[in-house]
Design an enzyme around this catalytic site. Structure first.
Site, PDB file in Angstrom:
ATOM      1  CG  HIS A   1       8.619 -90.635  80.411  1.00  0.00           C
ATOM      2  ND1 HIS A   1       8.649 -91.967  80.756  1.00  0.00           N
ATOM      3  CD2 HIS A   1       8.048 -89.991  81.471  1.00  0.00           C
ATOM      4  CE1 HIS A   1       8.115 -92.122  81.962  1.00  0.00           C
ATOM      5  NE2 HIS A   1       7.748 -90.931  82.416  1.00  0.00           N
ATOM      6  CD  GLU A   2       7.646 -86.277  81.988  1.00  0.00           C
ATOM      7  OE1 GLU A   2       6.446 -86.153  82.310  1.00  0.00           O
ATOM      8  OE2 GLU A   2       8.458 -86.935  82.657  1.00  0.00           O
TER       9      GLU A   2
ATOM     10  CG  HIS B   1       3.230 -89.042  81.939  1.00  0.00           C
ATOM     11  ND1 HIS B   1       2.685 -90.210  82.405  1.00  0.00           N
ATOM     12  CD2 HIS B   1       4.546 -89.056  82.331  1.00  0.00           C
ATOM     13  CE1 HIS B   1       3.621 -90.910  83.045  1.00  0.00           C
ATOM     14  NE2 HIS B   1       4.753 -90.234  83.007  1.00  0.00           N
TER      15      HIS B   1
END
Length: 443
Positions: A17-18, A21
């Site tokens: 998920h990170e 980003h």
């Protein structure tokens, strides 16, 4: 073990998920100051790369974050002309939307490809045949008796119980009738309708299918562990025995076998079992436990569902993975909405303790079940991060959507107040989840 199971199932999803980003920020020309797994105080960190990005692990095992150059934070304010060009808030709104949306999008993509891989490999799932239907149930009134195969729900073909369950949950959410196409054991085809009134009365936080009298067909009762101090051991019952009848009444599965034992009220039972090539009748006298007054024989009665292997080709597998991801996402959103209206109890909100417990149990069932769980958690992370709470990705996306519509960002004071309120809501939400976890653990 539960902590390890939690880290193995959730940790990679947080990292991915990170990373969504992170790579989106890099692609948009934004400088990343820190990449942290988990939240709170940093317990380990190292700096790498041309930008000397700090890669860190923090103390609180909830979520993670990517910290970019951001003039709203004195610690990450751009101080040089070069950094000012790479500062987050100076990017156009579409770049900011892409950076924030990349995290949840990564979770959904991971789930799609995990599920697609499972469907290509083949997933053993409970089949579509119905167990004997209770006479007083809604399903019985609709014409089901047991032994039928549900081949379509509302015109959509189904082959596994999970698909049937999802279709019924959607109907219960929308309070709509359910139309079933059934294939009888003899080969004939019939149709049945579960009325909207029954679906609207379904308990969404309970067993929707079970409340209607629908259960998946199970295999014959097989004896697992036999405890040495119990009635089963004294009567000579052995692990691997298949229960055929109790007092002359055929036992179709483990449920009927357990019901017959409990109904005995401690009276002797003639239990016919298949042991290898021979059939043996054993006299077993169940013991009534003083704690709950229930008759038991102190042996495991195993009765897994009759399963089918769901297999798809590459294209169909990706399509089915995407469809399953979408359906689960919509279901989670609807469940959250029902919590706000009181139709579903907030007790269904779970946190890391429950996830760790479920992960620990699932890992014991093998790689396929573990990957299915990881896909489900990934979908949950994607949806939860899209909730319109200011400290989450969804709240930021709401900001930037308003900026697209109005042509200007929120005033700094309003932004700060909204972030404060959002943080409070987030803490309350997490506190409720942890409270539910602890309550479940104690009970």
């Amino acid at each position: 073990m539960k902590i390890i199971a939690f880290l193995l199932s959730v940790g990679p999803l947080i990292i991915l998920h990170e990373l969504g980003h992170y790579f989106a920020a890099r692609a948009c020309g934004v400088k990343v100051v820190r990449f942290s797994i988990f939240m709170g105080k940093i317990i380990w960190s190292r700096k790498f790369g041309r930008d000397q990005t700090e890669w860190a692990i923090s103390a609180i095992p909830i979520g993670g974050y990517v910290k970019m150059l951001d003039d709203r934070d004195p610690a990450t304010r751009a101080t040089t002309p070069e950094d000012q060009k790479r500062e987050f808030t100076r990017q156009n709104v579409w770049k900011r939307i892409a950076i924030i949306g990349a995290g949840p999008l990564t979770n959904f993509i991971v789930a799609i490809f995990l599920l697609a891989g499972l469907f290509m490999h083949g997933v053993p799932e409970p089949g579509n045949k119905v167990r004997i239907v209770p006479v007083e149930s809604v399903a019985y009134q609709a014409g089901l008796r047991g032994g039928e195969a549900i081949v379509a729900v509302d015109g959509e073909p189904v082959e596994a119980w999970g698909e049937i369950h999802m279709a019924f949950v959607r109907a219960a959410m929308d309070k709509q009738e359910v139309r079933l196409d059934l294939r009888q054991e003899g080969g004939g085809n019939i149709a049945a309708v579960i009325p909207a009134s029954a679906m609207s009365a379904s308990k969404l936080d309970g067993d929707v299918l079970g409340s209607l009298g629908l259960m998946v067909q199970r295999q014959a009762a097989t004896i697992g562990m036999v405890f040495p101090d119990g009635a089963a051991a004294r009567a000579g019952l052995q692990s691997g025995d298949v229960v055929l009848a109790v007092d002359g009444k055929p036992m179709i599965d483990g449920i009927t076998t357990i019901d017959a034992i409990r109904a005995s009220q401690g009276q002797p039972l003639a239990v016919l079992v298949q042991r290898g090539a021979e059939q043996i009748t054993l006299q077993i006298t169940p013991q009534i436990e003083q704690s709950d007054k229930i008759a038991r024989i102190k042996a495991e009665v195993l009765s897994p569902a009759v399963t089918v292997m769901v297999v798809r080709g590459p294209v169909d597998a990706v399509a089915k993975g995407a469809s399953a991801t979408w359906e689960q996402s919509v279901l989670i959103v609807k469940m959250i909405g029902k919590m706000f209206t009181g139709e579903v109890s907030v007790k269904n909100l779970t946190g890391p303790i429950t996830i760790a417990d479920v992960a620990d149990q699932t890992i014991r069932h093998g790689l396929v079940e573990t990957l299915k769980l990881i896909a489900a958690i990934s979908i949950g992370l994607g949806v939860m991060n899209l909730l319109p709470i200011p400290v989450l990705d969804g709240g930021l996306l709401l900001y930037y959507s308003l900026e697209v519509l109005t042509g200007r960002p929120l005033p700094p004071k309003v932004d700060q107040h909204v972030r404060t309120v959002g943080f409070v809501l987030f803490v309350m939400l997490m506190s409720l989840a942890l409270y539910n976890d602890v309550t479940r653990l104690i009970s």
